[in-house]
Write a protein that holds these residues in place. Sequence first.
Motif, PDB file in Angstrom:
ATOM      1  N   GLN A   1       0.808  -1.215   0.000  1.00  0.00           N
ATOM      2  CA  GLN A   1       0.000   0.000   0.000  1.00  0.00           C
ATOM      3  C   GLN A   1       0.842   1.267   0.000  1.00  0.00           C
ATOM      4  O   GLN A   1       0.343   2.348  -0.295  1.00  0.00           O
ATOM      5  CB  GLN A   1      -0.922   0.016   1.224  1.00  0.00           C
ATOM      6  CG  GLN A   1      -1.963  -1.099   1.223  1.00  0.00           C
ATOM      7  CD  GLN A   1      -2.756  -1.126   2.522  1.00  0.00           C
ATOM      8  OE1 GLN A   1      -2.223  -0.875   3.600  1.00  0.00           O
ATOM      9  NE2 GLN A   1      -4.035  -1.437   2.424  1.00  0.00           N
ATOM     10  N   VAL A   2       2.120   1.128   0.315  1.00  0.00           N
ATOM     11  CA  VAL A   2       2.966   2.313   0.386  1.00  0.00           C
ATOM     12  C   VAL A   2       3.140   2.959  -0.989  1.00  0.00           C
ATOM     13  O   VAL A   2       3.441   4.159  -1.075  1.00  0.00           O
ATOM     14  CB  VAL A   2       4.337   1.964   1.001  1.00  0.00           C
ATOM     15  CG1 VAL A   2       5.250   1.275  -0.016  1.00  0.00           C
ATOM     16  CG2 VAL A   2       5.029   3.210   1.560  1.00  0.00           C
ATOM     17  N   LEU A   3       2.944   2.198  -2.059  1.00  0.00           N
ATOM     18  CA  LEU A   3       3.111   2.774  -3.389  1.00  0.00           C
ATOM     19  C   LEU A   3       2.110   3.905  -3.633  1.00  0.00           C
ATOM     20  O   LEU A   3       2.475   4.991  -4.081  1.00  0.00           O
ATOM     21  CB  LEU A   3       2.956   1.698  -4.468  1.00  0.00           C
ATOM     22  CG  LEU A   3       4.075   0.655  -4.564  1.00  0.00           C
ATOM     23  CD1 LEU A   3       3.785  -0.321  -5.696  1.00  0.00           C
ATOM     24  CD2 LEU A   3       5.426   1.313  -4.766  1.00  0.00           C
ATOM     25  N   ARG A   4       0.843   3.659  -3.343  1.00  0.00           N
ATOM     26  CA  ARG A   4      -0.161   4.700  -3.556  1.00  0.00           C
ATOM     27  C   ARG A   4       0.043   5.857  -2.586  1.00  0.00           C
ATOM     28  O   ARG A   4      -0.103   7.026  -2.949  1.00  0.00           O
ATOM     29  CB  ARG A   4      -1.567   4.123  -3.409  1.00  0.00           C
ATOM     30  CG  ARG A   4      -1.930   3.181  -4.541  1.00  0.00           C
ATOM     31  CD  ARG A   4      -3.367   2.723  -4.461  1.00  0.00           C
ATOM     32  NE  ARG A   4      -3.657   1.782  -5.534  1.00  0.00           N
ATOM     33  CZ  ARG A   4      -4.161   2.137  -6.718  1.00  0.00           C
ATOM     34  NH1 ARG A   4      -4.430   3.404  -6.970  1.00  0.00           N
ATOM     35  NH2 ARG A   4      -4.399   1.223  -7.642  1.00  0.00           N
ATOM     36  N   LEU A   5       0.395   5.536  -1.350  1.00  0.00           N
ATOM     37  CA  LEU A   5       0.633   6.592  -0.371  1.00  0.00           C
ATOM     38  C   LEU A   5       1.814   7.458  -0.795  1.00  0.00           C
ATOM     39  O   LEU A   5       1.753   8.699  -0.735  1.00  0.00           O
ATOM     40  CB  LEU A   5       0.896   5.973   1.006  1.00  0.00           C
ATOM     41  CG  LEU A   5       1.130   6.950   2.152  1.00  0.00           C
ATOM     42  CD1 LEU A   5      -0.097   7.836   2.368  1.00  0.00           C
ATOM     43  CD2 LEU A   5       1.465   6.199   3.430  1.00  0.00           C
ATOM     44  N   ALA A   6       2.896   6.827  -1.231  1.00  0.00           N
ATOM     45  CA  ALA A   6       4.077   7.575  -1.657  1.00  0.00           C
ATOM     46  C   ALA A   6       3.795   8.380  -2.921  1.00  0.00           C
ATOM     47  O   ALA A   6       4.327   9.487  -3.091  1.00  0.00           O
ATOM     48  CB  ALA A   6       5.241   6.611  -1.899  1.00  0.00           C
ATOM     49  N   GLU A   7       2.954   7.843  -3.803  1.00  0.00           N
ATOM     50  CA  GLU A   7       2.611   8.576  -5.023  1.00  0.00           C
ATOM     51  C   GLU A   7       1.832   9.850  -4.678  1.00  0.00           C
ATOM     52  O   GLU A   7       2.107  10.924  -5.220  1.00  0.00           O
ATOM     53  CB  GLU A   7       1.779   7.671  -5.939  1.00  0.00           C
ATOM     54  CG  GLU A   7       1.631   8.185  -7.359  1.00  0.00           C
ATOM     55  CD  GLU A   7       0.383   9.027  -7.544  1.00  0.00           C
ATOM     56  OE1 GLU A   7       0.328   9.819  -8.503  1.00  0.00           O
ATOM     57  OE2 GLU A   7      -0.542   8.902  -6.715  1.00  0.00           O
ATOM     58  N   HIS A   8       0.880   9.741  -3.750  1.00  0.00           N
ATOM     59  CA  HIS A   8       0.146  10.936  -3.304  1.00  0.00           C
ATOM     60  C   HIS A   8       1.100  11.928  -2.655  1.00  0.00           C
ATOM     61  O   HIS A   8       1.023  13.135  -2.896  1.00  0.00           O
ATOM     62  CB  HIS A   8      -0.947  10.541  -2.308  1.00  0.00           C
ATOM     63  CG  HIS A   8      -2.049   9.722  -2.898  1.00  0.00           C
ATOM     64  ND1 HIS A   8      -2.568   9.965  -4.140  1.00  0.00           N
ATOM     65  CD2 HIS A   8      -2.747   8.663  -2.398  1.00  0.00           C
ATOM     66  CE1 HIS A   8      -3.530   9.086  -4.396  1.00  0.00           C
ATOM     67  NE2 HIS A   8      -3.655   8.286  -3.346  1.00  0.00           N
ATOM     68  N   ALA A   9       1.996  11.401  -1.815  1.00  0.00           N
ATOM     69  CA  ALA A   9       2.927  12.270  -1.095  1.00  0.00           C
ATOM     70  C   ALA A   9       3.859  12.997  -2.053  1.00  0.00           C
ATOM     71  O   ALA A   9       4.172  14.176  -1.864  1.00  0.00           O
ATOM     72  CB  ALA A   9       3.722  11.449  -0.088  1.00  0.00           C
ATOM     73  N   ALA A  10       4.316  12.291  -3.082  1.00  0.00           N
ATOM     74  CA  ALA A  10       5.223  12.919  -4.044  1.00  0.00           C
ATOM     75  C   ALA A  10       4.527  14.066  -4.780  1.00  0.00           C
ATOM     76  O   ALA A  10       5.125  15.127  -5.014  1.00  0.00           O
ATOM     77  CB  ALA A  10       5.726  11.877  -5.047  1.00  0.00           C
ATOM     78  N   VAL A  11       3.274  13.862  -5.145  1.00  0.00           N
ATOM     79  CA  VAL A  11       2.531  14.897  -5.868  1.00  0.00           C
ATOM     80  C   VAL A  11       2.225  16.087  -4.963  1.00  0.00           C
ATOM     81  O   VAL A  11       2.304  17.252  -5.389  1.00  0.00           O
ATOM     82  CB  VAL A  11       1.223  14.307  -6.441  1.00  0.00           C
ATOM     83  CG1 VAL A  11       0.340  15.413  -7.020  1.00  0.00           C
ATOM     84  CG2 VAL A  11       1.540  13.268  -7.510  1.00  0.00           C
ATOM     85  N   LEU A  12       1.894  15.809  -3.690  1.00  0.00           N
ATOM     86  CA  LEU A  12       1.474  16.875  -2.779  1.00  0.00           C
ATOM     87  C   LEU A  12       2.639  17.562  -2.082  1.00  0.00           C
ATOM     88  O   LEU A  12       2.458  18.605  -1.454  1.00  0.00           O
ATOM     89  CB  LEU A  12       0.522  16.305  -1.719  1.00  0.00           C
ATOM     90  CG  LEU A  12      -0.813  15.770  -2.256  1.00  0.00           C
ATOM     91  CD1 LEU A  12      -1.578  15.045  -1.150  1.00  0.00           C
ATOM     92  CD2 LEU A  12      -1.651  16.908  -2.825  1.00  0.00           C
ATOM     93  N   ALA A  13       3.829  16.961  -2.169  1.00  0.00           N
ATOM     94  CA  ALA A  13       4.992  17.553  -1.495  1.00  0.00           C
ATOM     95  C   ALA A  13       5.359  18.880  -2.156  1.00  0.00           C
ATOM     96  O   ALA A  13       4.932  19.190  -3.260  1.00  0.00           O
ATOM     97  CB  ALA A  13       6.173  16.588  -1.544  1.00  0.00           C
ATOM     98  N   SER A  14       6.155  19.635  -1.453  1.00  0.00           N
ATOM     99  CA  SER A  14       6.619  20.925  -1.988  1.00  0.00           C
ATOM    100  C   SER A  14       8.147  20.902  -2.076  1.00  0.00           C
ATOM    101  O   SER A  14       8.832  20.826  -1.045  1.00  0.00           O
ATOM    102  CB  SER A  14       6.171  22.071  -1.081  1.00  0.00           C
ATOM    103  OG  SER A  14       6.586  23.302  -1.595  1.00  0.00           O
ATOM    104  N   PRO A  15       8.724  20.929  -3.292  1.00  0.00           N
ATOM    105  CA  PRO A  15       8.042  20.985  -4.588  1.00  0.00           C
ATOM    106  C   PRO A  15       7.483  19.634  -4.989  1.00  0.00           C
ATOM    107  O   PRO A  15       7.964  18.589  -4.561  1.00  0.00           O
ATOM    108  CB  PRO A  15       9.143  21.416  -5.539  1.00  0.00           C
ATOM    109  CG  PRO A  15      10.390  20.847  -4.935  1.00  0.00           C
ATOM    110  CD  PRO A  15      10.197  20.950  -3.443  1.00  0.00           C
ATOM    111  N   SER A  16       6.451  19.656  -5.843  1.00  0.00           N
ATOM    112  CA  SER A  16       5.835  18.431  -6.321  1.00  0.00           C
ATOM    113  C   SER A  16       6.801  17.677  -7.228  1.00  0.00           C
ATOM    114  O   SER A  16       7.629  18.271  -7.913  1.00  0.00           O
ATOM    115  CB  SER A  16       4.552  18.773  -7.076  1.00  0.00           C
ATOM    116  OG  SER A  16       3.969  17.602  -7.608  1.00  0.00           O
TER     117      SER A  16
END
Length: 439
Positions: free
Chosen positions: A195-210
């Motif tokens: 499940q970490v793949l989807r969580l990390a994908e969301h985090a990468a997009v929402l992080a600053s910088p994306s």
Amino acid sequence: MGEVIMRSPDHVLSLLEAAVADMAGARAEAVRLMMAEEIRDRLRRDQVMRPLLPLFRDRVDGMQGFVLPVRLRDDLWRAAKRNEPELLPKLDYDDDLARMIADRLCQTAASALRDHGGKIWPGGTPEARQRLARILDVAGIARTSVKRLPDWQGRIGAEEAAELKLALRQAQAVGDDGTEALMEIYYAHLREGLQVLRLAEHAAVLASPSSSLSQGSFTGFVDRVMGALVDKADFIVGFDLSEGPQGVLALRDRLHWLASALKEFEVVVVPRADSVWARTLRHQKLRLSMSLVERFKQADEAVDVLLPQEKTTLAGRMTRAVPHLAAPLDDEQVEQARLLVGILSTTHGPAAAMGCESERRQTVEGIVGRISNWSGEALDLLHKTEVVDGGRLARRRLQVMVDLLQLAGAKDAARTVRRRLASLGAAPGTVPTYSHRLA
């Protein structure tokens, strides 16, 4: 006695508490008081360390993680509570003040680890101590946000995205590696590391910088999933039938995990065609496909061995092959066929992800057809002719055919053979079925 109580694991302490509960005397009362104080202290410890507690346990999914020695939890707790013992009673309440104090004690433990890491965690490397200190820094952020993990799987709405983005920004404000430390805590709380793949994908997009998952700071978590994928593929390729029905069930679980992982990589990660991840995925899919196709061939051959034929004269020199009803039945061959057909059945679904579903389906259809034809002819012969042993071996073999048809998923064909076999009467010495063990 106090030292024994302090060093006893939690489950042993519970046993000791029950053992002295009904004992009388001043000494027993003193022991009860010491135990009550130790239990209270451990409850406070767990409240303070709650976001980090999964880090002190091995992962149940077998994936790589930042796993810490259990004793380190107690050493961190002693370092955290040493300077401000007056705050500890306030931890006995479930309110905002208790949570604030818990966060403060985690920060105290982080400072102690940075200043006296060699004493607190002598077995840890400097890098691991620094990593743990940062995890302690962001424990307060995880304390309030970890409960949102189920909401951050799959597609997330605006509210869920805002909450995750806030947690990531707070962690980033703690330090450059704050978001990775927070993700480490989240990962530890995920029962299924995939499940970490989807969580990390969301985090990468929402992080600053994306950023994308393949370029951001969370690629290490993708590497962990990739490592687990390779390990499970190795298990499939090297699987030995001597591991029996339980081994087939373990094989099934890994196959389904692999199918899910391959799908997640295709949908979530989408690695570049020339990347290491893409090359690894292609290689593992090829290995798995070749290994499964070989198992399918083995299943086909193992079933053929159990369908003995003999020639019978029709007229003059004309002969034809018919079921050999009195052929001896080899238990090892039966077990091997059951296991291989069980593998054939358990690969339904995963085989598509690995590119060999067509071969699997053709093998199943061929096996079901041959078993059905042989069984039908054998039952006709048993009705019409006298067999040397009264049909005992033939009945036993037909019961094996019923089991194999069930394992192959051909329930209607299995039912037909079973009903016709029942019409012949009881079959002495019938072998027990194994179907339920691989279902």
